[in-house]
Design an enzyme around this catalytic site. Structure first.
Site, PDB file in Angstrom:
ATOM      1  N   ARG A  75      63.590  58.991  58.899  1.00  0.00           N
ATOM      2  CA  ARG A  75      63.487  60.155  58.017  1.00  0.00           C
ATOM      3  C   ARG A  75      62.661  61.284  58.616  1.00  0.00           C
ATOM      4  O   ARG A  75      62.621  62.390  58.080  1.00  0.00           O
ATOM      5  CB  ARG A  75      62.849  59.740  56.686  1.00  0.00           C
ATOM      6  CG  ARG A  75      63.608  58.674  55.955  1.00  0.00           C
ATOM      7  CD  ARG A  75      62.914  58.338  54.663  1.00  0.00           C
ATOM      8  NE  ARG A  75      63.057  59.415  53.714  1.00  0.00           N
ATOM      9  CZ  ARG A  75      64.004  59.470  52.791  1.00  0.00           C
ATOM     10  NH1 ARG A  75      64.888  58.508  52.693  1.00  0.00           N
ATOM     11  NH2 ARG A  75      64.061  60.487  51.969  1.00  0.00           N
ATOM     12  N   GLY A  93      58.250  67.285  51.118  1.00  0.00           N
ATOM     13  CA  GLY A  93      58.751  68.441  50.384  1.00  0.00           C
ATOM     14  C   GLY A  93      57.978  69.699  50.739  1.00  0.00           C
ATOM     15  O   GLY A  93      57.275  69.742  51.756  1.00  0.00           O
ATOM     16  N   LYS A 127      67.016  62.168  59.008  1.00  0.00           N
ATOM     17  CA  LYS A 127      68.210  61.640  58.351  1.00  0.00           C
ATOM     18  C   LYS A 127      68.531  62.356  57.052  1.00  0.00           C
ATOM     19  O   LYS A 127      69.670  62.670  56.761  1.00  0.00           O
ATOM     20  CB  LYS A 127      67.992  60.149  58.089  1.00  0.00           C
ATOM     21  CG  LYS A 127      69.133  59.463  57.385  1.00  0.00           C
ATOM     22  CD  LYS A 127      70.273  59.249  58.331  1.00  0.00           C
ATOM     23  CE  LYS A 127      71.467  58.603  57.687  1.00  0.00           C
ATOM     24  NZ  LYS A 127      72.684  58.876  58.473  1.00  0.00           N
TER      25      LYS A 127
HETATM   26  O1  M6R Z   1      72.950  62.618  53.090  1.00  0.00           O
HETATM   27  P1  M6R Z   1      73.989  63.700  53.224  1.00  0.00           P
HETATM   28  O2  M6R Z   1      75.350  63.166  53.377  1.00  0.00           O
HETATM   29  O3  M6R Z   1      73.908  64.698  52.101  1.00  0.00           O
HETATM   30  O4  M6R Z   1      73.606  64.462  54.556  1.00  0.00           O
HETATM   31  C1  M6R Z   1      74.319  65.587  54.971  1.00  0.00           C
HETATM   32  C2  M6R Z   1      73.975  65.971  56.389  1.00  0.00           C
HETATM   33  O5  M6R Z   1      72.606  66.263  56.492  1.00  0.00           O
HETATM   34  C3  M6R Z   1      74.327  64.871  57.383  1.00  0.00           C
HETATM   35  O6  M6R Z   1      75.670  64.525  57.311  1.00  0.00           O
HETATM   36  C4  M6R Z   1      74.003  65.331  58.821  1.00  0.00           C
HETATM   37  O7  M6R Z   1      74.847  66.371  59.197  1.00  0.00           O
HETATM   38  C5  M6R Z   1      74.093  64.170  59.808  1.00  0.00           C
HETATM   39  N1  M6R Z   1      73.020  64.244  60.747  1.00  0.00           N
HETATM   40  C6  M6R Z   1      75.360  64.162  60.582  1.00  0.00           C
HETATM   41  O8  M6R Z   1      75.418  63.157  61.530  1.00  0.00           O
END
Ligand code: M6R
Length: 614
Positions: A27, A102, A609
């Site tokens: 994270r 945050g 992430k």
């Molecule tokens: O958790 P989420 O699906 O909302 O996240 C969206 C993007 O932050 C996420 O897909 C990001 O682009 C990844 N690092 C792609 O591999």
């Protein structure tokens, strides 16, 4: 964005917190820190860089034994990622320690107020302001829970705060607004974590918290209140995966493990979706058939990889249901004043369920009376909780920062949604829907056969070590796959990569093509003759300018062979399902090239992430 752990119980808090941080490091990994309650005081240690730096610092200067503690792994927002800005932050008297995820939006005003009272702040962070405010409260003689309620009520923005008071080893107290936090329910011990991975080796019983809540954990209990102190309750749930799902299981990277888990993940996301009569059934669909029949427009909102899943979904939903679909980046959605009403269904796709841009977008949509359906992987997360309906992806935890099985299972969930709408609205016959579901059920075996060719893709990736720029081309449902392939390469290998709709190339981007430039081409299935022919023309155009063409094409497509420097075969499936297979070689390619370049594939630079700030 950051990872937060809190513990109170009988074990050594340092061990529990460090292990929790290890599982949350995906994270954020700009810095890490820990604070323990030590006999009337706070003992803490923090270091810039990855968790290993913190562990080394603790090995050099051991912390005292303690059974109450908090920890943090950071993705920097306010202030550079150095030791001083790392969390935990302490109040001036070093009595209260606080970690935070945050952004506190009114921090400048609060900081000015604190400094006007002659309190000195050491860091550039918004977090230290909250730590100082909290300490001033407990120093006035109230307990940490009441202090947290008072402080949280003064803050604006998105935050999870977790704190300990050096004078009170019995409790860890947290507050949350627009930022993730779950409680782990143990026996004689309790936990806090940004997600359940923080405590999965200790308990699989969790408590989901609501918005604007304060939670106090002690050894024997958990108390939840609103910021105003009024009693509140969380939702208990059991986590349906265990510690083994959060281990690398012999792979070098979580990402590689997750790529190879995709056959099972896709199978799991299809499991139990058909009734005894053969009808499609979505258990978490909380919208009535009438509400679904009333829908005359769908807007899909998502970010990153999830956005590309949404682009594929548009093709499927429009084709199978004839409902018009728009796909929009969550971060742009509410700023363009979208036209929404009760007959618009907003579909929010988010693996984590915590992406702040998507969360704010769904709130906007609900204010405009639209129904929101979430496609999400994470039980207990905010986006499904704030949506009218949810389809869970059932991928199991995705820990690699680069999404892989998340993408595939999002696609499956989107196909299921499209077919369900087709069933309810009667835009497809039952046997057509059954046929497509049966084709979906064959996908896990097809992915296995693509994965069986991994070694050849690894070899290809290593042969591209010197590449400075890579293009990805696709058409129709293959276009989002091209975009996703380029994103994977950018985020892991830090190579300039771009995805294009192949037909658009001649309108400008073809100027990028240089002699020897690798161009990965997702070739549509032969059955779609026009599309296929046009794609071949695009490939010819880049070859004529010296491109090195790497083509992904279905078995039996003989016309592609003369146009491909490298040919990767895909099993034959209908065009709408091809993304489920075509993306897999692109994931393997990016993972292996990044590995060969010596990059940390699970923790790429500058990324985290889950993006819980806007
Ligand atoms: O958790 P989420 O699906 O909302 O996240 C969206 C993007 O932050 C996420 O897909 C990001 O682009 C990844 N690092 C792609 O591999």
């Amino acid at each position: 964005m950051c990872g937060i752990v809190g513990y109170v119980g009988e074990k050594q808090a340092q061990d529990v917190v460090i292990e929790g941080l290890r599982r949350l490091e995906y994270r954020g990994y700009d810095s890490a820190g820990i604070a323990l309650v030590d006999d009337g005081a706070i003992a803490s240690q923090k270091r810039a860089g990855k968790l290993a730096n913190l562990e080394k610092a603790i090995a050099d200067a051991p912390l005292p034994p303690s059974t109450t503690g908090i920890g943090h792994t950071r993705w920097a927002t306010h202030g550079a990622p150095n030791d001083v800005n790392a969390h935990p932050h302490l109040g001036g008297a070093r009595r209260v320690a606080l970690v935070h995820n945050g952004i506190i939006e009114n921090f400048a005003e609060l900081r000015a107020r604190i400094e006007a009272d002659d309190h000195v702040l050491l860091s550039e962070t918004d977090t230290e302001v909250a730590a100082q405010l909290l300490e001033l409260q407990v120093e006035s003689g109230i307990d940490l829970t009441t202090a947290m309620q008072r402080v949280a009520g003064q803050l604006e923005g998105a935050f999870t705060l977790v704190a300990v008071d050096g004078h009170d080893p019995s409790r860890v107290v947290a507050a949350r607004r627009n930022s993730p936090l779950v409680v782990g329910l143990g026996d004689g011990e309790n936990f806090l974590g940004s997600d359940v991975a923080a405590f999965i080796e200790h308990t699989r019983d969790a408590l989901e918290l609501g918005q604007d809540q304060v939670v106090t954990i002690t050894r024997s209990g958990v108390e939840v209140t609103g910021f105003d102190g009024s009693p509140a309750e969380g939702r208990r749930y059991h986590v349906d995966w265990d510690l083994s799902a959060a281990e690398k299981d012999g792979h070098d990277w979580f990402m590689r493990k997750e790529i190879f888990e995709q056959p099972r993940a896709v199978a799991d996301s299809l499991l139990g979706r058909r009734s005894a009569e053969g009808l499609l059934r979505l258990d978490e669909m909380r919208l009535s058939d009438q509400e679904l029949r009333d829908i005359d427009k769908i807007i899909i909102i998502a970010c990153g990889t999830s956005f590309y899943a949404g682009m594929v979904a548009k093709y499927a939903i429009e084709h199978w249901t004839r409902i018009p679909v728009e796909v929009e980046l969550s971060s742009e959605f509410r700023y363009r004043d979208p036209i929404l009403d009760y007959s618009t269904l907003v579909v929010a796709i988010s693996q984590s369920g915590e992406t702040a841009d998507t969360l704010q977008a769904i709130r906007h949509a609900r204010l405009q009376r639209s129904k929101v359906l979430a496609i999400c992987n994470t039980n207990g997360s905010t986006i499904p909780r704030e949506s009218d309906a949810v389809i869970y992806m059932h991928a199991g935890p995705e820990i690699g920062v680069a999404s892989t099985k998340g993408f595939l299972t999002q696609l499956v969930a989107c196909y299921l949604l499209a077919l369900y709408l087709a069933q309810v609205k009667g835009t497809r016959f039952g046997d057509e829907i059954t046929e497509i579901i049966e084709q979906l059920e064959e996908i896990p075996a097809h992915i296995e056969s693509v994965l069986a060719g991994a070694d050849a893709i690894y070899e290809l990736a290593r042969s591209q070590l010197g590449a400075r720029s890579v293009l990805f081309l696709g058409r129709h449902a293959g276009y989002p796959v091209a975009l996703e392939g380029a994103l994977k390469l950018k985020e892991l290998a830090y190579i300039h990569a771009e995805g294009f709709a192949a037909g658009e190339l001649k309108h400008g981007p073809i100027a990028l093509v240089e002699d020897g430039m690798p161009v990965l081409c997702v070739v549509p299935p032969l059955g779609r003759d026009q599309l296929h022919d046009k794609m071949l023309s695009g490939i010819q155009e880049v070859r004529a300018r010296g491109a090195y063409t790497i083509c992904l094409a279905e078995e039996g497509d003989d016309r592609i062979a003369p146009l491909a420097d490298v040919l990767i075969r895909l099993p034959r499936v209908p065009v709408l399902l091809q993304p489920l297979l075509a993306v897999v070689p692109l994931q393997l390619f990016a993972c292996e090239l990044a590995t060969a370049m010596g990059h940390d594939v699970d923790q790429p630079r500058n990324l985290a992430k889950s993006v819980t700030v806007e």
